[in-house]
Design an enzyme around this catalytic site. Sequence first.
Site, PDB file in Angstrom:
ATOM      1  N   ASP A 116       0.832  -1.210   0.000  1.00  0.00           N
ATOM      2  CA  ASP A 116       0.000   0.000   0.000  1.00  0.00           C
ATOM      3  C   ASP A 116       0.869   1.264   0.000  1.00  0.00           C
ATOM      4  O   ASP A 116       2.099   1.197   0.083  1.00  0.00           O
ATOM      5  CB  ASP A 116      -0.936   0.005   1.209  1.00  0.00           C
ATOM      6  CG  ASP A 116      -0.173   0.026   2.529  1.00  0.00           C
ATOM      7  OD1 ASP A 116       0.455   1.052   2.824  1.00  0.00           O
ATOM      8  OD2 ASP A 116      -0.192  -0.981   3.265  1.00  0.00           O
ATOM      9  N   HIS A 154       9.019  -5.201  -1.322  1.00  0.00           N
ATOM     10  CA  HIS A 154       8.170  -6.224  -1.942  1.00  0.00           C
ATOM     11  C   HIS A 154       7.294  -5.677  -3.049  1.00  0.00           C
ATOM     12  O   HIS A 154       6.429  -6.376  -3.565  1.00  0.00           O
ATOM     13  CB  HIS A 154       7.310  -6.910  -0.881  1.00  0.00           C
ATOM     14  CG  HIS A 154       8.076  -7.889  -0.060  1.00  0.00           C
ATOM     15  ND1 HIS A 154       7.523  -8.604   0.972  1.00  0.00           N
ATOM     16  CD2 HIS A 154       9.376  -8.271  -0.130  1.00  0.00           C
ATOM     17  CE1 HIS A 154       8.453  -9.379   1.510  1.00  0.00           C
ATOM     18  NE2 HIS A 154       9.573  -9.193   0.859  1.00  0.00           N
ATOM     19  N   GLY A 291       7.421  37.052  20.623  1.00  0.00           N
ATOM     20  CA  GLY A 291       7.621  38.316  21.315  1.00  0.00           C
ATOM     21  C   GLY A 291       7.551  39.498  20.389  1.00  0.00           C
ATOM     22  O   GLY A 291       7.943  39.417  19.224  1.00  0.00           O
ATOM     23  N   LEU A 328       8.848  42.318  16.219  1.00  0.00           N
ATOM     24  CA  LEU A 328       9.339  43.691  16.341  1.00  0.00           C
ATOM     25  C   LEU A 328       9.949  43.905  17.724  1.00  0.00           C
ATOM     26  O   LEU A 328       9.332  43.613  18.749  1.00  0.00           O
ATOM     27  CB  LEU A 328       8.184  44.671  16.128  1.00  0.00           C
ATOM     28  CG  LEU A 328       8.526  46.162  16.260  1.00  0.00           C
ATOM     29  CD1 LEU A 328       9.441  46.588  15.121  1.00  0.00           C
ATOM     30  CD2 LEU A 328       7.244  46.997  16.270  1.00  0.00           C
ATOM     31  N   PHE A 359       7.713  37.721   8.973  1.00  0.00           N
ATOM     32  CA  PHE A 359       6.353  37.832   8.463  1.00  0.00           C
ATOM     33  C   PHE A 359       6.287  38.775   7.265  1.00  0.00           C
ATOM     34  O   PHE A 359       6.919  39.841   7.277  1.00  0.00           O
ATOM     35  CB  PHE A 359       5.417  38.361   9.560  1.00  0.00           C
ATOM     36  CG  PHE A 359       4.952  37.317  10.517  1.00  0.00           C
ATOM     37  CD1 PHE A 359       3.698  36.761  10.406  1.00  0.00           C
ATOM     38  CD2 PHE A 359       5.784  36.862  11.526  1.00  0.00           C
ATOM     39  CE1 PHE A 359       3.252  35.789  11.292  1.00  0.00           C
ATOM     40  CE2 PHE A 359       5.374  35.895  12.412  1.00  0.00           C
ATOM     41  CZ  PHE A 359       4.104  35.353  12.298  1.00  0.00           C
ATOM     42  N   ARG A 377       1.812  31.210  10.894  1.00  0.00           N
ATOM     43  CA  ARG A 377       2.048  30.926  12.314  1.00  0.00           C
ATOM     44  C   ARG A 377       1.868  29.446  12.621  1.00  0.00           C
ATOM     45  O   ARG A 377       2.656  28.854  13.371  1.00  0.00           O
ATOM     46  CB  ARG A 377       1.097  31.756  13.178  1.00  0.00           C
ATOM     47  CG  ARG A 377       1.459  33.233  13.260  1.00  0.00           C
ATOM     48  CD  ARG A 377       0.578  33.948  14.271  1.00  0.00           C
ATOM     49  NE  ARG A 377       1.106  35.278  14.568  1.00  0.00           N
ATOM     50  CZ  ARG A 377       0.566  36.419  14.138  1.00  0.00           C
ATOM     51  NH1 ARG A 377      -0.534  36.381  13.373  1.00  0.00           N
ATOM     52  NH2 ARG A 377       1.121  37.578  14.448  1.00  0.00           N
ATOM     53  N   LYS A 394       2.416  46.445  20.720  1.00  0.00           N
ATOM     54  CA  LYS A 394       2.775  47.082  19.448  1.00  0.00           C
ATOM     55  C   LYS A 394       2.212  48.498  19.418  1.00  0.00           C
ATOM     56  O   LYS A 394       1.335  48.862  20.214  1.00  0.00           O
ATOM     57  CB  LYS A 394       2.239  46.267  18.275  1.00  0.00           C
ATOM     58  CG  LYS A 394       0.732  46.094  18.264  1.00  0.00           C
ATOM     59  CD  LYS A 394       0.285  45.194  17.116  1.00  0.00           C
ATOM     60  CE  LYS A 394      -1.230  44.991  17.130  1.00  0.00           C
ATOM     61  NZ  LYS A 394      -1.690  44.146  16.001  1.00  0.00           N
ATOM     62  N   GLY A 405      -1.406  39.328  17.781  1.00  0.00           N
ATOM     63  CA  GLY A 405      -0.652  38.248  17.139  1.00  0.00           C
ATOM     64  C   GLY A 405      -0.094  37.267  18.148  1.00  0.00           C
ATOM     65  O   GLY A 405      -0.080  36.056  17.908  1.00  0.00           O
ATOM     66  N   GLU A 409      -0.786  33.279  18.481  1.00  0.00           N
ATOM     67  CA  GLU A 409       0.300  32.301  18.560  1.00  0.00           C
ATOM     68  C   GLU A 409       0.168  31.426  19.803  1.00  0.00           C
ATOM     69  O   GLU A 409       0.465  30.235  19.767  1.00  0.00           O
ATOM     70  CB  GLU A 409       1.647  33.022  18.539  1.00  0.00           C
ATOM     71  CG  GLU A 409       1.978  33.588  17.168  1.00  0.00           C
ATOM     72  CD  GLU A 409       3.203  34.471  17.148  1.00  0.00           C
ATOM     73  OE1 GLU A 409       3.574  34.926  16.039  1.00  0.00           O
ATOM     74  OE2 GLU A 409       3.779  34.721  18.221  1.00  0.00           O
TER      75      GLU A 409
END
Length: 484
Positions: A116, A154, A291, A328, A359, A377, A394, A405, A409
């Site tokens: 298979d 086989h 981070g 960042l 990214f 991610r 941010k 973000g 994650e």
Amino acid sequence: MTKKEREKARLVKELLDAIENRNLAVFAGAGLSIPAGYVNWKQLLQPIADELDLDINREENNLVQLAQYHCNVNQSNRGKINQLLVNEFSQMASLTENHKILARLPVETFWTTNYDRMIESALLDAGKTPDVKYNNKQLAITVPKRDAIVYKMHGDVEHPSEAILTKDDYESYHVKMQPFLNALSGDLISKTFLFLGFSFTDPNLDYILSRVRIAYSRDQRPHYCLLKNLTKDQDESDADFEYRERKQELFIQDLLRFGIKSVMVDEYSEITAVLQTLEMKTKSRSIFISGAANDYAPYEKAESEKFVYELSKDLISSGYRVVSGFGLGIGSSVISGALESLYMSGNKLDDNQLLLRPFPQNQIGKTDLKLLWRKYREDMISYAGIAIFLFGNKLVEGNVILSDGMREEYEIAQNQGLFVVPVGATGSMAEVLWTELKSAIESKEVSFPKNLENALLSLGDSSLSFDEIKKSILEIALTINKGV
């Protein structure tokens, strides 16, 4: 820990060592594919036995001869057997959990006697490129950028006339397929094998193992197999069951001649559990650092960057692989620490030590950028077994806000079964995530060994120095990898 648990723990350790040295090979027998719905040899040849007026149960230990009888009666025409092969092994089957785990593991060599295509399908499903070999000519050709070689000694279901089925096939194998025997002999000498779903009654394998044993009787590489303890059949007499148990015991002892140690399980689910543990241990050597920081409060920027740099450096020097998305305010420090550890120790940079996934920032194609980031991610985090979360903020329109973000994650890491380590002391989203984890621990929604629990809870203390935080993170990683 019971004796059986200790044996499985030792097996996982040996296999993990082989993986880290890139010399683990898997040999898959029919038992690996049967749970997917495929037949075993006895079921495959049932119609042949019926046609020959033979009892398949009485011929169970002589199935190769049974296939030969059919060819003899039909003047070497094996068309019916070929058709049975196509009928039974061409059907679509769902991948088993064992196939999926094996494909995800960093195993580069697979051997199988199965016809298979479960192994190659599992590899493709895992995003890998298999290089399948089922005839001599293919041995001289290399599939570009292959991730694993699959030797089908086989044959393959789509080429039934070339499949090894009859006694004639087995008797001429050492002549017609000598390159395969050479390749397997070489792997048995240079790699550690894990045998799964195998009965060890195959004439070819016995032939090869015997010659490797004779040539390397005092220097055999250790191999391992997982075998299920026998269970008493319904209506089976005590004497017959004791006879089968004795035979299995002698069989296990005989495998030691070939350097194959058997690890016994009571249920097939235990095999899956062993593979899951192996995968977790393998992935826990890779640590994802999540981070982002525009504001480093309650710490200063310079000391925060130095902390991330030293953490990355110490992780690499401790033998871990660092995975990061170049967040960042964090990514540059991760890279600097990793590169210094690698270059100062004389190593070269590759994905085995540092895996960076910057990214994309601008949407150019038709796919929504947020959807693209989500997939990105998921793929990046899948390489790791531990995830560390630092800071997490941010700047948006002049305002410092929490990093959504990082939240995404964290959720992906949890869904993929990673051990999450939010460092609440660094504030922002990491603090939010740590508070949630603390609440889950206190409410008993999640539980950890006491030493891990205490270490995780300590990471929310903002009075800790960065050296103390780093020490706790390294201790957590070490504890997880030791399985304490």
